[in-house]
Design an enzyme around this catalytic site. Structure first.
Site, mmCIF file in Angstrom:
data_model
loop_
_atom_site.group_PDB
_atom_site.id
_atom_site.type_symbol
_atom_site.label_atom_id
_atom_site.label_comp_id
_atom_site.label_asym_id
_atom_site.label_seq_id
_atom_site.Cartn_x
_atom_site.Cartn_y
_atom_site.Cartn_z
ATOM 1 N N ARG A 49 0.821 -1.209 0.000
ATOM 2 C CA ARG A 49 0.000 0.000 0.000
ATOM 3 C C ARG A 49 0.856 1.261 0.000
ATOM 4 N NH1 ARG A 49 -2.997 -1.618 5.461
ATOM 5 N NH2 ARG A 49 -1.194 -2.178 6.716
ATOM 6 N N GLU A 81 -3.318 5.785 4.324
ATOM 7 C CA GLU A 81 -2.880 4.806 3.323
ATOM 8 C C GLU A 81 -3.908 4.644 2.211
ATOM 9 O OE1 GLU A 81 -0.574 1.855 6.442
ATOM 10 O OE2 GLU A 81 -2.717 1.673 6.172
ATOM 11 N N LYS A 87 -8.905 1.276 -1.118
ATOM 12 C CA LYS A 87 -9.439 1.769 0.155
ATOM 13 C C LYS A 87 -8.570 2.920 0.620
ATOM 14 C CE LYS A 87 -8.954 -0.545 4.172
ATOM 15 N NZ LYS A 87 -9.203 -1.562 5.204
ATOM 16 N N ASP A 100 -7.187 -5.219 28.635
ATOM 17 C CA ASP A 100 -6.816 -3.928 28.040
ATOM 18 C C ASP A 100 -6.260 -3.076 29.179
ATOM 19 O OD1 ASP A 100 -8.033 -2.204 25.302
ATOM 20 O OD2 ASP A 100 -7.133 -1.093 26.949
ATOM 21 N N GLY A 108 0.194 -4.575 15.174
ATOM 22 C CA GLY A 108 1.469 -4.064 14.648
ATOM 23 C C GLY A 108 1.357 -4.004 13.145
ATOM 24 N N ASP A 109 1.054 -2.825 12.613
ATOM 25 C CA ASP A 109 0.721 -2.772 11.193
ATOM 26 C C ASP A 109 1.312 -1.576 10.467
ATOM 27 O OD1 ASP A 109 -0.822 -0.860 12.379
ATOM 28 O OD2 ASP A 109 -2.733 -1.520 11.558
HETATM 29 P P1 NAD Z 1 -8.480 1.239 19.341
HETATM 30 O O1 NAD Z 1 -7.644 2.451 19.570
HETATM 31 O O2 NAD Z 1 -9.952 1.391 19.267
HETATM 32 O O3 NAD Z 1 -8.177 0.133 20.446
HETATM 33 C C1 NAD Z 1 -6.882 -0.205 20.853
HETATM 34 C C2 NAD Z 1 -6.945 -0.678 22.289
HETATM 35 O O4 NAD Z 1 -5.648 -1.140 22.656
HETATM 36 C C3 NAD Z 1 -7.314 0.435 23.270
HETATM 37 O O5 NAD Z 1 -8.456 0.052 24.011
HETATM 38 C C4 NAD Z 1 -6.066 0.566 24.132
HETATM 39 O O6 NAD Z 1 -6.349 0.896 25.476
HETATM 40 C C5 NAD Z 1 -5.473 -0.836 24.018
HETATM 41 N N1 NAD Z 1 -4.046 -0.908 24.339
HETATM 42 C C6 NAD Z 1 -3.037 -0.060 23.967
HETATM 43 N N2 NAD Z 1 -1.870 -0.481 24.480
HETATM 44 C C7 NAD Z 1 -2.140 -1.621 25.163
HETATM 45 C C8 NAD Z 1 -1.348 -2.529 25.904
HETATM 46 N N3 NAD Z 1 -0.029 -2.331 26.067
HETATM 47 N N4 NAD Z 1 -1.936 -3.607 26.480
HETATM 48 C C9 NAD Z 1 -3.281 -3.817 26.343
HETATM 49 N N5 NAD Z 1 -4.094 -2.979 25.664
HETATM 50 C C10 NAD Z 1 -3.528 -1.893 25.072
HETATM 51 O O7 NAD Z 1 -7.929 0.595 17.989
HETATM 52 P P2 NAD Z 1 -8.644 -0.496 17.065
HETATM 53 O O8 NAD Z 1 -9.435 0.168 15.992
HETATM 54 O O9 NAD Z 1 -9.288 -1.523 17.926
HETATM 55 O O10 NAD Z 1 -7.361 -1.110 16.359
HETATM 56 C C11 NAD Z 1 -6.477 -1.924 17.100
HETATM 57 C C12 NAD Z 1 -5.194 -2.088 16.323
HETATM 58 O O11 NAD Z 1 -5.459 -2.883 15.172
HETATM 59 C C13 NAD Z 1 -4.605 -0.769 15.803
HETATM 60 O O12 NAD Z 1 -3.208 -0.804 15.992
HETATM 61 C C14 NAD Z 1 -4.957 -0.749 14.341
HETATM 62 O O13 NAD Z 1 -4.032 -0.009 13.584
HETATM 63 C C15 NAD Z 1 -4.900 -2.235 14.026
HETATM 64 N N6 NAD Z 1 -5.708 -2.651 12.887
HETATM 65 C C16 NAD Z 1 -5.156 -3.603 12.084
HETATM 66 C C17 NAD Z 1 -5.873 -4.062 11.008
HETATM 67 C C18 NAD Z 1 -5.278 -5.141 10.154
HETATM 68 O O14 NAD Z 1 -5.818 -5.431 9.085
HETATM 69 N N7 NAD Z 1 -4.240 -5.792 10.597
HETATM 70 C C19 NAD Z 1 -7.135 -3.538 10.700
HETATM 71 C C20 NAD Z 1 -7.691 -2.586 11.558
HETATM 72 C C21 NAD Z 1 -6.954 -2.159 12.665
#
Ligand code: NAD
Length: 363
Positions: free
Chosen positions: A54, A65, A78, A170, A235-236
């Site tokens: 991307r 992105e 997207k 969390d 981790g992305d």
């Molecule tokens: P979000 O911000 O809504 O939720 C993240 C949660 O992680 C929060 O509740 C936060 O308190 C918690 N957190 C942070 N550090 C922590 C730790 N050390 N221990 C435990 N909990 C912790 O974000 P989201 O929309 O739920 O997205 C979560 C992650 O997934 C993001 O990093 C996002 O970029 C990634 N994501 C990846 C994909 C993919 O295709 N791989 C798709 C969507 C989102």
């Protein structure tokens, strides 16, 4: 025939409200199961896609992105952001929208919100990896990070993999409380845990979906026992990881598109030639998935454009013959394709003043 050419090629649009209506009507489990199968089917024809990592625009607070892909018949992209600090501003970490287009004409076929669709497809992809790589007797999963993605992840693991027991952690207790409240009324067994160690105790599957733009160590080496399957999806992007390097070194690692994941995934911590398996290879039978019950498997999921392509094509079929689209006047499309300027003239004739013929000369 009407007095004026229509000058319109209307594009179906799925708004947030209509996406909610569709999920409500289909049922979330059916959506997740169908999406998982759609994503699996597209990964199985991997060679037919024109793929590229991307296009990412990084800033101090996050990333924006563009994710394009085509199979030669359809094209999709997207627009998606990732801003972990948005939560402090009461904004979401991830939002998205996207387009499905015809390769033959280049015209868009569908325009959609994709914040909800991304959460569904990300959960479906984790479920697909889990179905493929976890031990078949897996019944308990730990979900570390209980933010926006978490309930989707849980519902997909339940609907697709039959996992019924979830251990939640969390750093923000309110996030876990919200997750539990949103899943109340389901038959799922949910246990709130006070630390990562407690959450992963007895878990067959561990999903990390935390958000922090830094190298985190959500799972240390001593925490991950034999036979566990890990979906590491938080981790992305560069500088954003969740697993200790030693966990990766003890595991067999599966990725969507190695070229992209080496830049963005947890494996950015490893040597560039560290062996990984792309999940399509397992589906095509050219590489093994899990071969031993005591093996640790890691799906280092970063989100790949093929999943959005599958999701948009699934959505395209799901909205046919329904009322969950609006028609967008998005493409200027005069009846005589070469008479683009005539659209301005006809508009001015219909609406009176400032027609091109009466505009003053610009000196
Ligand atoms: P979000 O911000 O809504 O939720 C993240 C949660 O992680 C929060 O509740 C936060 O308190 C918690 N957190 C942070 N550090 C922590 C730790 N050390 N221990 C435990 N909990 C912790 O974000 P989201 O929309 O739920 O997205 C979560 C992650 O997934 C993001 O990093 C996002 O970029 C990634 N994501 C990846 C994909 C993919 O295709 N791989 C798709 C969507 C989102």
């Amino acid at each position: 025939m009407s007095g004026f050419p229509s000058d319109k090629a209307l594009v179906p649009f799925v708004s947030v409200e209509n996406m909610l209506a569709l999920i409500h009507r289909c049922g979330i489990d059916r959506c997740l199961i169908e999406l998982t199968d759609a994503i699996a089917a597209d990964f199985a024809r991997w060679q037919m896609f024109h793929k590229a990592p991307r296009v990412a625009s990084h800033s101090a607070t996050g990333v924006i992105e563009l994710m394009p892909i085509s199979d030669g018949v359809s094209y999709s992209f997207k627009f998606v952001n990732g801003h972990p600090s948005n939560v402090k501003r009461e904004l979401q970490t991830v939002t998205a929208f996207g387009v499905l287009a015809s390769v033959a004409t280049g015209y868009p076929k569908l325009f959609s919100e994709m914040t909800l669709l991304t959460a569904l497809r990300t959960a479906a992809t984790s479920a697909l990896a889990t179905r493929m790589l976890a031990r078949s007797d897996s019944s308990t999963a730990a979900i570390i990070g209980n933010g926006a993605q978490s309930e989707f992840q849980i519902r997909a693991l339940a609907a697709v993999c039959g996992i019924t027991s979830f251990r939640l952690y969390d750093i923000d207790k309110l996030a876990t409380q919200r997750c539990v409240a949103n899943l109340s009324g389901t038959a799922l067994k949910l246990k709130v845990c006070g630390c990562v160690e407690a959450a992963i105790e007895g878990a067959d599957v561990v999903t990390t979906c935390t958000a922090d733009k830094s190298h985190q160590t959500i799972l240390t080496d001593n925490l991950v026992g034999a036979g566990v399957h890990v979906n590491a999806i938080g981790g992305d992007c560069p500088g954003k990881t969740e697993l200790h390097r030693d966990v990766l070194l003890r595991s067999d690692i599966f990725v969507e598109h190695a070229e992209q994941t080496r830049i963005e995934g947890d494996i950015q911590q490893l040597d560039p030639d560290h062996p990984v398996t792309e999940i399509w290879e397992v589906m095509a039978g050219v590489a093994p998935g899990r071969i031993r019950a005591d093996q640790i498997t890691v799906f280092d999921g970063v989100g790949f454009a093929i999943e959005d392509f599958s999701a948009l094509r699934w959505l395209w079929s799901a909205v046919q013959d329904t009322t969950v689209t609006e028609q967008l006047d998005l493409i200027a499309d005069p009846d005589d394709p070469r008479d683009l300027f005539g659209m301005i003239r006809r508009y001015s004739e219909r609406n009176g003043s400032n027609s091109p013929s009466t505009a003053s000369t610009i000196n």
